[in-house]
Design a protein around this motif. Structure first.
Motif, PDB file in Angstrom:
ATOM      1  N   PRO A 208      55.413  47.681  57.019  1.00 53.84           N
ATOM      2  CA  PRO A 208      55.906  46.359  56.610  1.00 53.84           C
ATOM      3  C   PRO A 208      57.334  46.343  56.069  1.00 53.84           C
ATOM      4  N   THR A 209      57.918  47.478  55.789  1.00 52.79           N
ATOM      5  CA  THR A 209      59.299  47.498  55.272  1.00 52.79           C
ATOM      6  C   THR A 209      60.237  48.177  56.276  1.00 52.79           C
ATOM      7  N   TYR A 210      60.263  49.501  56.296  1.00 56.25           N
ATOM      8  CA  TYR A 210      61.235  50.243  57.095  1.00 56.25           C
ATOM      9  C   TYR A 210      61.098  49.970  58.588  1.00 56.25           C
ATOM     10  N   PHE A 211      59.900  50.192  59.150  1.00 55.16           N
ATOM     11  CA  PHE A 211      59.725  50.002  60.590  1.00 55.16           C
ATOM     12  C   PHE A 211      59.961  48.557  60.997  1.00 55.16           C
ATOM     13  N   GLN A 212      59.496  47.618  60.186  1.00 53.19           N
ATOM     14  CA  GLN A 212      59.636  46.197  60.504  1.00 53.19           C
ATOM     15  C   GLN A 212      61.110  45.823  60.677  1.00 53.19           C
ATOM     16  N   CYS A 213      61.967  46.376  59.862  1.00 52.02           N
ATOM     17  CA  CYS A 213      63.406  46.092  59.943  1.00 52.02           C
ATOM     18  C   CYS A 213      64.102  46.989  60.958  1.00 52.02           C
ATOM     19  N   HIS A 214      63.743  48.275  60.972  1.00 47.70           N
ATOM     20  CA  HIS A 214      64.458  49.240  61.800  1.00 47.70           C
ATOM     21  C   HIS A 214      64.283  48.974  63.286  1.00 47.70           C
ATOM     22  N   THR A 215      63.094  48.550  63.693  1.00 46.90           N
ATOM     23  CA  THR A 215      62.869  48.309  65.119  1.00 46.90           C
ATOM     24  C   THR A 215      63.735  47.163  65.622  1.00 46.90           C
ATOM     25  N   PHE A 216      63.911  46.106  64.793  1.00 49.02           N
ATOM     26  CA  PHE A 216      64.784  45.001  65.179  1.00 49.02           C
ATOM     27  C   PHE A 216      66.257  45.431  65.138  1.00 49.02           C
ATOM     28  N   TYR A 254      48.347  37.437  55.091  1.00 53.00           N
ATOM     29  CA  TYR A 254      47.507  38.021  56.142  1.00 53.00           C
ATOM     30  C   TYR A 254      48.330  38.977  57.005  1.00 53.00           C
ATOM     31  N   PHE A 255      49.529  38.530  57.397  1.00 58.83           N
ATOM     32  CA  PHE A 255      50.391  39.349  58.261  1.00 58.83           C
ATOM     33  C   PHE A 255      50.779  40.663  57.583  1.00 58.83           C
ATOM     34  N   PHE A 256      51.256  40.585  56.349  1.00 62.15           N
ATOM     35  CA  PHE A 256      51.721  41.799  55.674  1.00 62.15           C
ATOM     36  C   PHE A 256      50.557  42.705  55.259  1.00 62.15           C
ATOM     37  N   THR A 257      49.391  42.133  55.033  1.00 62.78           N
ATOM     38  CA  THR A 257      48.218  42.968  54.757  1.00 62.78           C
ATOM     39  C   THR A 257      47.839  43.768  55.993  1.00 62.78           C
ATOM     40  N   ILE A 258      47.885  43.125  57.149  1.00 62.90           N
ATOM     41  CA  ILE A 258      47.624  43.832  58.412  1.00 62.90           C
ATOM     42  C   ILE A 258      48.611  44.977  58.596  1.00 62.90           C
ATOM     43  N   ARG A 259      49.869  44.689  58.350  1.00 63.56           N
ATOM     44  CA  ARG A 259      50.896  45.724  58.498  1.00 63.56           C
ATOM     45  C   ARG A 259      50.656  46.890  57.527  1.00 63.56           C
ATOM     46  N   LEU A 261      47.753  47.851  56.108  1.00 64.10           N
ATOM     47  CA  LEU A 261      46.542  48.593  56.474  1.00 64.10           C
ATOM     48  C   LEU A 261      46.797  49.483  57.691  1.00 64.10           C
ATOM     49  N   ALA A 262      47.450  48.916  58.701  1.00 62.02           N
ATOM     50  CA  ALA A 262      47.764  49.697  59.899  1.00 62.02           C
ATOM     51  C   ALA A 262      48.714  50.838  59.561  1.00 62.02           C
ATOM     52  N   SER A 263      49.671  50.573  58.683  1.00 63.00           N
ATOM     53  CA  SER A 263      50.626  51.590  58.264  1.00 63.00           C
ATOM     54  C   SER A 263      49.926  52.759  57.577  1.00 63.00           C
ATOM     55  N   SER A 264      48.996  52.452  56.685  1.00 61.36           N
ATOM     56  CA  SER A 264      48.271  53.503  55.966  1.00 61.36           C
ATOM     57  C   SER A 264      47.494  54.387  56.927  1.00 61.36           C
ATOM     58  N   TRP A 265      46.778  53.768  57.838  1.00 55.34           N
ATOM     59  CA  TRP A 265      46.009  54.508  58.843  1.00 55.34           C
ATOM     60  C   TRP A 265      46.944  55.392  59.657  1.00 55.34           C
ATOM     61  N   PHE A 266      48.023  54.818  60.162  1.00 54.81           N
ATOM     62  CA  PHE A 266      48.960  55.545  61.021  1.00 54.81           C
ATOM     63  C   PHE A 266      49.600  56.730  60.301  1.00 54.81           C
ATOM     64  N   VAL A 267      50.064  56.520  59.083  1.00 51.42           N
ATOM     65  CA  VAL A 267      50.794  57.566  58.360  1.00 51.42           C
ATOM     66  C   VAL A 267      49.887  58.756  58.062  1.00 51.42           C
ATOM     67  N   TRP A 268      48.682  58.501  57.571  1.00 52.81           N
ATOM     68  CA  TRP A 268      47.788  59.620  57.258  1.00 52.81           C
ATOM     69  C   TRP A 268      47.479  60.439  58.509  1.00 52.81           C
ATOM     70  N   VAL A 269      47.266  59.754  59.641  1.00 51.19           N
ATOM     71  CA  VAL A 269      46.947  60.474  60.876  1.00 51.19           C
ATOM     72  C   VAL A 269      48.175  61.201  61.424  1.00 51.19           C
ATOM     73  N   SER A 270      49.312  60.524  61.475  1.00 50.11           N
ATOM     74  CA  SER A 270      50.500  61.122  62.092  1.00 50.11           C
ATOM     75  C   SER A 270      51.077  62.261  61.268  1.00 50.11           C
ATOM     76  N   GLN A 271      50.913  62.219  59.938  1.00 55.02           N
ATOM     77  CA  GLN A 271      51.505  63.247  59.091  1.00 55.02           C
ATOM     78  C   GLN A 271      50.586  64.429  58.819  1.00 55.02           C
TER      79      GLN A 271
END
Length: 376
Positions: A208-216, A254-259, A261-271
């Motif tokens: 919701p912070t870094y990726f949301q801005c960096h991709t744009f 709702y939007f930022f909560t989704i971001r 939750l998805a971020s938490s799942w992704f980071v734990w798995v990817s790292q």
């Protein structure tokens, strides 16, 4: 080895490589640099040839079709739950969980498409990659490819792997780099507490912070206009569908909560496959050694495969980036044999242990930094 591993079209690769050739080596000159393991490379190239003959680089398109189908069904179900059951607390919570699952599973599928492992033809991988990454997730496909290719080329190599750019500004990573920071008296954060603040920083806030801005930012500065147009369709669809059911404050929450939750799942798995491993400057090792020193696996199970998008087979994925994920388990025994032959550790651990190792490695790095910081 990197060119051959990244690309499915070897003829096209040879066209790019040919202009780089500056001459032939003299007969008495070594063909491999001293820092690289010649015999390991020889055996790996034989293994890769065997893998191609076994058809393990061929995708099962039914597998990926069913995977995409379950993503789309979950995406639709998240909205239908609110439409039929209203926007009270329980329907909203259930909808959040369902859409989070859809978003994370879509991120695993875009990863497959970005690695050209879903279709035999590159153009179809690129096209569906834009649909999944840009339209279903709302991020730039070319932005992801730019960063992720660098990660695969030099995993865990400081200043070359963008996945560890959080060192040293947010965390200190790796034993040697942590001591180096301590000796230099560098302190951007209280690193000795990083294993504690990790829980409330990187996992929930990366998307919701870094990726949301960096991709744009990257899509705009590099003029990825097609990606930006695709990304716009995500936001139009999302805010039109959910905006008809939720008030503006609830919609944004709702939007930022989704971001988050998805971020938490992704980071734990990817790292879990990288942070506990060796992190240092580029040592100019051979392709195989570079990948093996920076990756570890997590035990296989139906749940682990689904939950991690088969990134529990991180070793096999890094050695064969274009291999369809449903074939990782087939090549794993061959990779284990290669590692055993050359005395290389092949790490495989339970899922929860892998998660715990992220925290343990951060704690150890922070303690090493503090000790070096306080002492000459």
């Amino acid at each position: 080895d990197a060119f051959l591993s990244f690309h499915v079209d070897k003829v096209l690769v040879s066209k790019y490589l040919k202009p780089l050739q500056i001459g032939e080596l003299a007969p008495d000159q070594p063909s491999v640099e001293p820092s690289k393991n010649k015999m390991l490379l020889k055996d790996f190239r034989e293994l890769r040839a065997a893998v191609e003959k076994m058809g393990l680089l061929e995708p099962n398109q039914l597998f990926f079709f069913l995977h995409l189908t379950h993503i789309l069904l979950l995406d639709a179900a998240a909205w239908l739950i609110l439409f039929y059951f209203g926007t009270s607390l329980m329907p909203v919570l259930v909808s959040l969980v369902v859409l989070t699952i859809s978003q994370v599973q879509a991120s695993w599928l875009q990863h497959d498409l970005g690695h050209l492992s879903v279709f035999r033809q590159t153009k179809w991988n690129h096209l569906l990659h834009k649909f999944v990454m840009c339209h279903l997730i709302g991020a730039s496909a070319r932005w992801w490819t730019l960063l992720h290719s660098q990660h695969h080329a030099k995993p865990n190599c400081f200043q070359k792997d963008p996945d560890i750019d959080m060192h040293p500004f947010l965390f200190t990573l790796g034993k040697k780099l942590s001591v180096e920071l301590g000796i230099k008296k560098t302190k951007y954060m209280p690193y000795n507490h990083q294993h504690k603040y990790f829980f409330i920083t990187l996992p929930p806030l990366l998307f919701p912070t870094y990726f949301q801005c960096h991709t744009f930012y990257i899509a705009y500065t590099k003029r990825y206009w097609a990606d930006l147009a695709w990304m716009l369709t995500f936001y139009i669809r999302f805010f039109f569908m959910y905006g008809s059911l939720l008030e503006i404050k609830s919609l944004l929450a709702y939007f930022f909560t989704i971001r988050m939750l998805a971020s938490s799942w992704f980071v734990w798995v990817s790292q879990m496959n990288h942070i506990p491993m060796d992190i240092y400057y580029d040592k100019n090792l051979d392709w195989v050694s570079t990948q093996l020193q920076a990756t570890c696996n997590v035990e296989q199970s139906l749940f682990n495969d689904w939950f991690t998008g088969h990134l529990n087979f991180q070793i096999e994925h890094h050695l064969f980036p274009t291999m369809p994920r449903h074939n990782y388990w087939k090549v794993a025994p061959l990779v284990k044999s290669l590692c055993a032959k050359h005395g290389i550790e092949y790490q495989c651990k339970p899922l929860l242990t892998a998660f715990a190792d992220i925290v343990h490695s951060l704690k150890n790095s922070g303690e090493l930094w503090l000790d070096a910081y306080l002492h000459k």
